[in-house]
Design a protein around this motif. Structure first.
Motif, PDB file in Angstrom:
ATOM      1  N   ALA A 152       0.856  -1.187   0.000  1.00  0.00           N
ATOM      2  CA  ALA A 152       0.000   0.000   0.000  1.00  0.00           C
ATOM      3  C   ALA A 152       0.889   1.232   0.000  1.00  0.00           C
ATOM      4  O   ALA A 152       1.902   1.281   0.708  1.00  0.00           O
ATOM      5  CB  ALA A 152      -0.918   0.009   1.223  1.00  0.00           C
ATOM      6  N   PHE A 153       0.504   2.233  -0.805  1.00  0.00           N
ATOM      7  CA  PHE A 153       1.316   3.439  -0.968  1.00  0.00           C
ATOM      8  C   PHE A 153       0.562   4.661  -0.445  1.00  0.00           C
ATOM      9  O   PHE A 153      -0.666   4.750  -0.564  1.00  0.00           O
ATOM     10  CB  PHE A 153       1.667   3.644  -2.445  1.00  0.00           C
ATOM     11  CG  PHE A 153       2.439   2.498  -3.024  1.00  0.00           C
ATOM     12  CD1 PHE A 153       3.824   2.466  -2.949  1.00  0.00           C
ATOM     13  CD2 PHE A 153       1.783   1.444  -3.639  1.00  0.00           C
ATOM     14  CE1 PHE A 153       4.542   1.404  -3.481  1.00  0.00           C
ATOM     15  CE2 PHE A 153       2.485   0.381  -4.175  1.00  0.00           C
ATOM     16  CZ  PHE A 153       3.863   0.355  -4.086  1.00  0.00           C
ATOM     17  N   TRP A 160       5.385   3.524   1.822  1.00  0.00           N
ATOM     18  CA  TRP A 160       4.628   2.305   1.530  1.00  0.00           C
ATOM     19  C   TRP A 160       4.853   1.269   2.629  1.00  0.00           C
ATOM     20  O   TRP A 160       5.836   1.322   3.372  1.00  0.00           O
ATOM     21  CB  TRP A 160       5.008   1.736   0.162  1.00  0.00           C
ATOM     22  CG  TRP A 160       6.473   1.619  -0.128  1.00  0.00           C
ATOM     23  CD1 TRP A 160       7.264   2.540  -0.746  1.00  0.00           C
ATOM     24  CD2 TRP A 160       7.330   0.514   0.183  1.00  0.00           C
ATOM     25  NE1 TRP A 160       8.554   2.085  -0.843  1.00  0.00           N
ATOM     26  CE2 TRP A 160       8.615   0.834  -0.304  1.00  0.00           C
ATOM     27  CE3 TRP A 160       7.130  -0.723   0.791  1.00  0.00           C
ATOM     28  CZ2 TRP A 160       9.699  -0.020  -0.167  1.00  0.00           C
ATOM     29  CZ3 TRP A 160       8.191  -1.591   0.929  1.00  0.00           C
ATOM     30  CH2 TRP A 160       9.474  -1.231   0.456  1.00  0.00           C
ATOM     31  N   VAL A 161       3.895   0.345   2.714  1.00  0.00           N
ATOM     32  CA  VAL A 161       3.963  -0.732   3.701  1.00  0.00           C
ATOM     33  C   VAL A 161       3.608  -2.041   3.013  1.00  0.00           C
ATOM     34  O   VAL A 161       2.957  -2.065   1.969  1.00  0.00           O
ATOM     35  CB  VAL A 161       3.004  -0.498   4.893  1.00  0.00           C
ATOM     36  CG1 VAL A 161       3.361   0.761   5.644  1.00  0.00           C
ATOM     37  CG2 VAL A 161       1.543  -0.471   4.422  1.00  0.00           C
ATOM     38  N   VAL A 162       4.046  -3.140   3.611  1.00  0.00           N
ATOM     39  CA  VAL A 162       3.723  -4.485   3.134  1.00  0.00           C
ATOM     40  C   VAL A 162       2.525  -5.021   3.921  1.00  0.00           C
ATOM     41  O   VAL A 162       2.383  -4.745   5.116  1.00  0.00           O
ATOM     42  CB  VAL A 162       4.933  -5.423   3.311  1.00  0.00           C
ATOM     43  CG1 VAL A 162       4.577  -6.860   2.948  1.00  0.00           C
ATOM     44  CG2 VAL A 162       6.089  -4.947   2.458  1.00  0.00           C
ATOM     45  N   GLU A 169      -5.447   0.326   4.361  1.00  0.00           N
ATOM     46  CA  GLU A 169      -6.052   0.242   3.037  1.00  0.00           C
ATOM     47  C   GLU A 169      -7.031   1.394   2.801  1.00  0.00           C
ATOM     48  O   GLU A 169      -7.141   1.912   1.691  1.00  0.00           O
ATOM     49  CB  GLU A 169      -6.782  -1.090   2.869  1.00  0.00           C
ATOM     50  CG  GLU A 169      -5.877  -2.279   2.603  1.00  0.00           C
ATOM     51  CD  GLU A 169      -6.668  -3.501   2.227  1.00  0.00           C
ATOM     52  OE1 GLU A 169      -7.907  -3.489   2.400  1.00  0.00           O
ATOM     53  OE2 GLU A 169      -6.050  -4.475   1.752  1.00  0.00           O
ATOM     54  N   GLN A 170      -7.733   1.791   3.838  1.00  0.00           N
ATOM     55  CA  GLN A 170      -8.756   2.819   3.682  1.00  0.00           C
ATOM     56  C   GLN A 170      -8.174   4.201   3.422  1.00  0.00           C
ATOM     57  O   GLN A 170      -8.856   5.065   2.869  1.00  0.00           O
ATOM     58  CB  GLN A 170      -9.654   2.854   4.934  1.00  0.00           C
ATOM     59  CG  GLN A 170     -10.561   1.638   5.051  1.00  0.00           C
ATOM     60  CD  GLN A 170     -11.363   1.648   6.335  1.00  0.00           C
ATOM     61  OE1 GLN A 170     -10.867   2.021   7.397  1.00  0.00           O
ATOM     62  NE2 GLN A 170     -12.620   1.247   6.256  1.00  0.00           N
ATOM     63  N   ILE A 171      -6.923   4.417   3.800  1.00  0.00           N
ATOM     64  CA  ILE A 171      -6.331   5.743   3.581  1.00  0.00           C
ATOM     65  C   ILE A 171      -5.223   5.726   2.530  1.00  0.00           C
ATOM     66  O   ILE A 171      -4.625   6.753   2.251  1.00  0.00           O
ATOM     67  CB  ILE A 171      -5.763   6.325   4.894  1.00  0.00           C
ATOM     68  CG1 ILE A 171      -4.529   5.555   5.345  1.00  0.00           C
ATOM     69  CG2 ILE A 171      -6.821   6.344   5.993  1.00  0.00           C
ATOM     70  CD1 ILE A 171      -3.755   6.238   6.443  1.00  0.00           C
ATOM     71  N   ARG A 172      -4.970   4.566   1.925  1.00  0.00           N
ATOM     72  CA  ARG A 172      -3.915   4.468   0.925  1.00  0.00           C
ATOM     73  C   ARG A 172      -4.262   5.298  -0.312  1.00  0.00           C
ATOM     74  O   ARG A 172      -5.433   5.554  -0.591  1.00  0.00           O
ATOM     75  CB  ARG A 172      -3.696   3.011   0.515  1.00  0.00           C
ATOM     76  CG  ARG A 172      -4.801   2.472  -0.401  1.00  0.00           C
ATOM     77  CD  ARG A 172      -4.686   0.977  -0.565  1.00  0.00           C
ATOM     78  NE  ARG A 172      -5.624   0.449  -1.543  1.00  0.00           N
ATOM     79  CZ  ARG A 172      -6.921   0.282  -1.361  1.00  0.00           C
ATOM     80  NH1 ARG A 172      -7.482   0.622  -0.211  1.00  0.00           N
ATOM     81  NH2 ARG A 172      -7.693  -0.227  -2.321  1.00  0.00           N
TER      82      ARG A 172
END
Length: 243
Positions: A152-153, A160-162, A169-172
């Protein structure tokens, strides 16, 4: 069905500020997966995966049918994906969600289109429909094992995170899923919209995904060994009882 509420402004700022400091709300590092547990069985063709609080049940079944006329020497492999409304409030019963469609497409590309399974080995007799007992059982041949890693970026893509959590996810601002097999080949690179990414970022994520895939594969092999040992113990006890 009640929709999953979006994070508040304060929650967004808290999550983003933490990611900038390499701190995630659940205590993981930027490139850490949630705790992973894989259980095979108890019956053949059944497996359960727990990734943090997320649970996935996979079931393999088969039936004898006639091959397609244009591919008479190949069996038919069909993949079905279903996300339960019990997963989270954002899913609606009776209609596939965007998440479900996306997951289905990625699995279809990774497994069927990339020919991960030897479908010719599924064929009993070319062009014919025959009882399954006319062929001795053989192990399913797997050419390779694609494993997916999701990123997610945030902001302009530099953060970014794995394995993002639901809140992440809601704020990506974008995401990307990479499927890599045991030969370290990229089978799928899926990026459904979102902010554009630099090629250097994609390469960096691909290299990290390759290392994470090895970690997941070790978990899978460990689960296979445990299931095999459990089956041997069960067979041994049955033989003792029969004697």
């Amino acid at each position: 069905m009640v929709k999953e509420s979006d994070p508040s402004t304060n929650e967004r700022e808290l999550i983003l500020s933490g990611i900038k400091e390499s701190i995630r709300l659940d205590g993981r590092g930027m490139d850490d997966f949630r705790p992973l547990k894989i259980t095979l069985g108890p019956e053949y063709g059944r497996s359960e995966v727990k990734l943090g609080a997320t649970k996935v049940l996979a079931k393999v079944s088969c039936e004898v049918t006639r091959p397609f006329p244009d591919r008479p020497t190949e069996g038919i492999l069909t993949l079905n994906t279903e996300l339960s409304p019990m997963a989270f409030a954002g899913l609606e019963s009776g209609r596939p969600s965007e998440e479900e469609v996306l997951v289905s497409r990625i699995l279809e590309k990774a497994i069927r289109i990339n020919r991960a399974v030897d479908v010719e080995g599924l064929c009993i007799v070319a062009n014919e429909l025959h009882p399954v007992d006319q062929r001795n059982p053989v192990p399913l041949s797997i050419h390779h094992t694609p494993i997916c890693v999701t990123f997610a970026f945030f902001e302009n893509g530099d953060l970014w995170v794995v394995d993002p959590s639901l809140k992440e996810e809601q704020i990506r601002r974008g995401d990307m899923t990479i499927a890599i097999n045991n030969h370290k080949e990229i089978c799928v690179l899926s990026k459904a919209g979102g902010i554009p990414l630099e090629m250097s970022t994609i390469i960096q994520c691909s290299r990290l995904a390759a290392s994470k895939v090895e970690w997941v594969r070790e978990k899978i092999q460990s689960a296979i060994v445990k299931a095999s040992e459990a089956e041997k113990r069960k067979t041994s006890r049955e033989m003792i009882i029969d004697d």
